[in-house]
Design a protein around this motif. Structure first.
Motif, mmCIF file in Angstrom:
data_model
loop_
_atom_site.group_PDB
_atom_site.id
_atom_site.type_symbol
_atom_site.label_atom_id
_atom_site.label_comp_id
_atom_site.label_asym_id
_atom_site.label_seq_id
_atom_site.Cartn_x
_atom_site.Cartn_y
_atom_site.Cartn_z
ATOM 1 N N PRO A 48 -7.046 43.183 12.337
ATOM 2 C CA PRO A 48 -5.756 43.864 12.234
ATOM 3 C C PRO A 48 -4.981 43.489 10.968
ATOM 4 O O PRO A 48 -3.998 44.122 10.623
ATOM 5 N N TYR A 49 -5.446 42.472 10.257
ATOM 6 C CA TYR A 49 -4.747 42.004 9.063
ATOM 7 C C TYR A 49 -4.596 43.110 8.024
ATOM 8 O O TYR A 49 -3.543 43.258 7.413
ATOM 9 N N TYR A 50 -5.628 43.883 7.827
ATOM 10 C CA TYR A 50 -5.626 44.907 6.783
ATOM 11 C C TYR A 50 -4.542 45.958 7.031
ATOM 12 O O TYR A 50 -3.784 46.310 6.137
ATOM 13 N N SER A 51 -4.458 46.442 8.260
ATOM 14 C CA SER A 51 -3.440 47.458 8.559
ATOM 15 C C SER A 51 -2.043 46.847 8.616
ATOM 16 O O SER A 51 -1.063 47.491 8.256
ATOM 17 N N ARG A 52 -1.939 45.599 9.043
ATOM 18 C CA ARG A 52 -0.621 44.953 9.111
ATOM 19 C C ARG A 52 -0.008 44.798 7.720
ATOM 20 O O ARG A 52 1.179 45.035 7.528
ATOM 21 N N VAL A 53 -0.811 44.431 6.744
ATOM 22 C CA VAL A 53 -0.304 44.295 5.370
ATOM 23 C C VAL A 53 0.212 45.647 4.882
ATOM 24 O O VAL A 53 1.279 45.727 4.268
ATOM 25 N N LEU A 54 -0.512 46.704 5.170
ATOM 26 C CA LEU A 54 -0.073 48.038 4.745
ATOM 27 C C LEU A 54 1.222 48.449 5.454
ATOM 28 O O LEU A 54 2.117 49.040 4.838
ATOM 29 N N ARG A 55 1.332 48.134 6.750
ATOM 30 C CA ARG A 55 2.556 48.474 7.488
ATOM 31 C C ARG A 55 3.758 47.682 6.974
ATOM 32 O O ARG A 55 4.862 48.215 6.861
ATOM 33 N N LEU A 56 3.560 46.407 6.662
ATOM 34 C CA LEU A 56 4.648 45.594 6.110
ATOM 35 C C LEU A 56 5.042 46.063 4.718
ATOM 36 O O LEU A 56 6.228 46.066 4.364
ATOM 37 N N THR A 57 4.058 46.505 3.946
ATOM 38 C CA THR A 57 4.345 47.061 2.625
ATOM 39 C C THR A 57 5.158 48.340 2.755
ATOM 40 O O THR A 57 6.102 48.573 1.993
ATOM 41 N N ARG A 58 4.799 49.159 3.729
ATOM 42 C CA ARG A 58 5.548 50.399 3.970
ATOM 43 C C ARG A 58 6.990 50.085 4.367
ATOM 44 O O ARG A 58 7.929 50.737 3.903
ATOM 45 N N LEU A 59 7.177 49.086 5.235
ATOM 46 C CA LEU A 59 8.536 48.683 5.618
ATOM 47 C C LEU A 59 9.322 48.208 4.405
ATOM 48 O O LEU A 59 10.489 48.554 4.226
ATOM 49 N N GLY A 60 8.687 47.420 3.547
ATOM 50 C CA GLY A 60 9.354 46.950 2.333
ATOM 51 C C GLY A 60 9.767 48.100 1.428
ATOM 52 O O GLY A 60 10.869 48.120 0.883
ATOM 53 N N GLY A 61 8.878 49.072 1.270
ATOM 54 C CA GLY A 61 9.202 50.245 0.457
ATOM 55 C C GLY A 61 10.327 51.067 1.054
ATOM 56 O O GLY A 61 11.229 51.527 0.337
ATOM 57 N N GLU A 145 17.882 54.723 14.393
ATOM 58 C CA GLU A 145 16.735 54.766 15.298
ATOM 59 C C GLU A 145 15.523 55.413 14.639
ATOM 60 O O GLU A 145 14.408 54.925 14.761
ATOM 61 N N LYS A 146 15.740 56.522 13.946
ATOM 62 C CA LYS A 146 14.628 57.248 13.334
ATOM 63 C C LYS A 146 14.194 56.627 12.010
ATOM 64 O O LYS A 146 13.124 56.951 11.502
ATOM 65 N N GLY A 147 14.994 55.759 11.465
ATOM 66 C CA GLY A 147 14.676 55.141 10.183
ATOM 67 C C GLY A 147 14.267 53.697 10.332
ATOM 68 O O GLY A 147 13.098 53.370 10.556
ATOM 69 N N MET A 148 15.237 52.826 10.205
ATOM 70 C CA MET A 148 14.974 51.385 10.150
ATOM 71 C C MET A 148 14.275 50.872 11.418
ATOM 72 O O MET A 148 13.301 50.128 11.340
ATOM 73 N N GLU A 149 14.763 51.288 12.586
ATOM 74 C CA GLU A 149 14.176 50.800 13.835
ATOM 75 C C GLU A 149 12.716 51.225 13.959
ATOM 76 O O GLU A 149 11.851 50.428 14.315
ATOM 77 N N ARG A 150 12.421 52.474 13.654
ATOM 78 C CA ARG A 150 11.054 52.971 13.762
ATOM 79 C C ARG A 150 10.119 52.233 12.798
ATOM 80 O O ARG A 150 9.003 51.868 13.155
ATOM 81 N N GLU A 151 10.599 51.995 11.578
ATOM 82 C CA GLU A 151 9.765 51.294 10.590
ATOM 83 C C GLU A 151 9.515 49.841 10.993
ATOM 84 O O GLU A 151 8.416 49.323 10.799
ATOM 85 N N VAL A 152 10.535 49.185 11.550
ATOM 86 C CA VAL A 152 10.349 47.799 11.995
ATOM 87 C C VAL A 152 9.365 47.752 13.160
ATOM 88 O O VAL A 152 8.462 46.912 13.196
ATOM 89 N N LEU A 153 9.500 48.679 14.112
ATOM 90 C CA LEU A 153 8.567 48.723 15.236
ATOM 91 C C LEU A 153 7.140 48.965 14.763
ATOM 92 O O LEU A 153 6.202 48.350 15.245
ATOM 93 N N ARG A 154 6.983 49.869 13.808
ATOM 94 C CA ARG A 154 5.656 50.179 13.277
ATOM 95 C C ARG A 154 5.072 48.971 12.534
ATOM 96 O O ARG A 154 3.890 48.661 12.672
ATOM 97 N N ALA A 155 5.906 48.287 11.750
ATOM 98 C CA ALA A 155 5.413 47.164 10.942
ATOM 99 C C ALA A 155 5.035 45.959 11.797
ATOM 100 O O ALA A 155 4.074 45.251 11.486
ATOM 101 N N LEU A 156 5.769 45.723 12.857
ATOM 102 C CA LEU A 156 5.533 44.531 13.674
ATOM 103 C C LEU A 156 4.694 44.787 14.908
ATOM 104 O O LEU A 156 4.556 43.909 15.749
ATOM 105 N N ALA A 157 4.130 45.977 15.017
ATOM 106 C CA ALA A 157 3.307 46.319 16.188
ATOM 107 C C ALA A 157 1.987 45.591 16.156
ATOM 108 O O ALA A 157 1.481 45.198 15.168
#
Length: 157
Positions: A48-61, A145-157
């Motif tokens: 899961p490391y590979y997808s987690r890095v991409l999700r965290l990068t997306r949250l940062g962007g 809810e549709k922005g920051m919350e959704r991105e945080v949930l996606r990144a930390l899933a």
């Protein structure tokens, strides 16, 4: 050894190879090491490391984009002769998430100009947010809810 530790070790090796230990060199080394690990993924198997890095990068962007947009909006309002801000407090109901997710969401909201996380409800199911531009409380709630919350949930899933 975890893939994150291997990635950091390879990034440090990159810095040592160049003889420059700076944040920029470490970041470039981290990206290059990540790409090398991605190419070598069949050796390590699926992780899961590979997808987690991409999700965290997306949250940062996403956060950087929101930071720039809100900074410009606040600067325009502060510098205008007739400010249009309408402050207010909004209760943001939180979905099921970890404490790390709650803290990350609250921190990112606070770091974004024009919004400030005030407090969690006693049961931690609601986050109270002060907004500088609250013409419509429901609109701000939906935006969070549709922005920051959704991105945080996606990144930390």
């Amino acid at each position: 050894m975890s893939l994150f530790a291997v990635n950091l070790l390879l990034a440090a090796a990159w810095c040592a190879l160049l003889g420059v230990f700076s944040l920029g060199t470490l970041a470039v080394g981290f990206v290059l090491a990540y790409l090398a690990l991605l190419v070598a993924q069949p050796l390590f198997g699926p992780a899961p490391y590979y997808s987690r890095v991409l999700r965290l990068t997306r949250l940062g962007g996403y956060f950087l984009r929101e930071l720039v947009i809100s900074s410009v909006r606040v600067a325009i309002d502060v510098l205008s002769p007739r400010p249009t801000f309408r402050p207010g407090i909004v209760a943001l109901p939180l979905p099921e998430m970890s404490d790390a997710g709650r803290v990350t969401l609250a921190s990112l909201i606070t770091l974004t100009p024009g919004t400030l996380s005030l407090d969690f409800s006693p049961d931690r199911s609601t986050l109270y947010v002060h907004g500088m531009f609250v013409d419509d409380a429901d609109a701000l709630r939906r935006e969070l809810e549709k922005g920051m919350e959704r991105e945080v949930l996606r990144a930390l899933a």
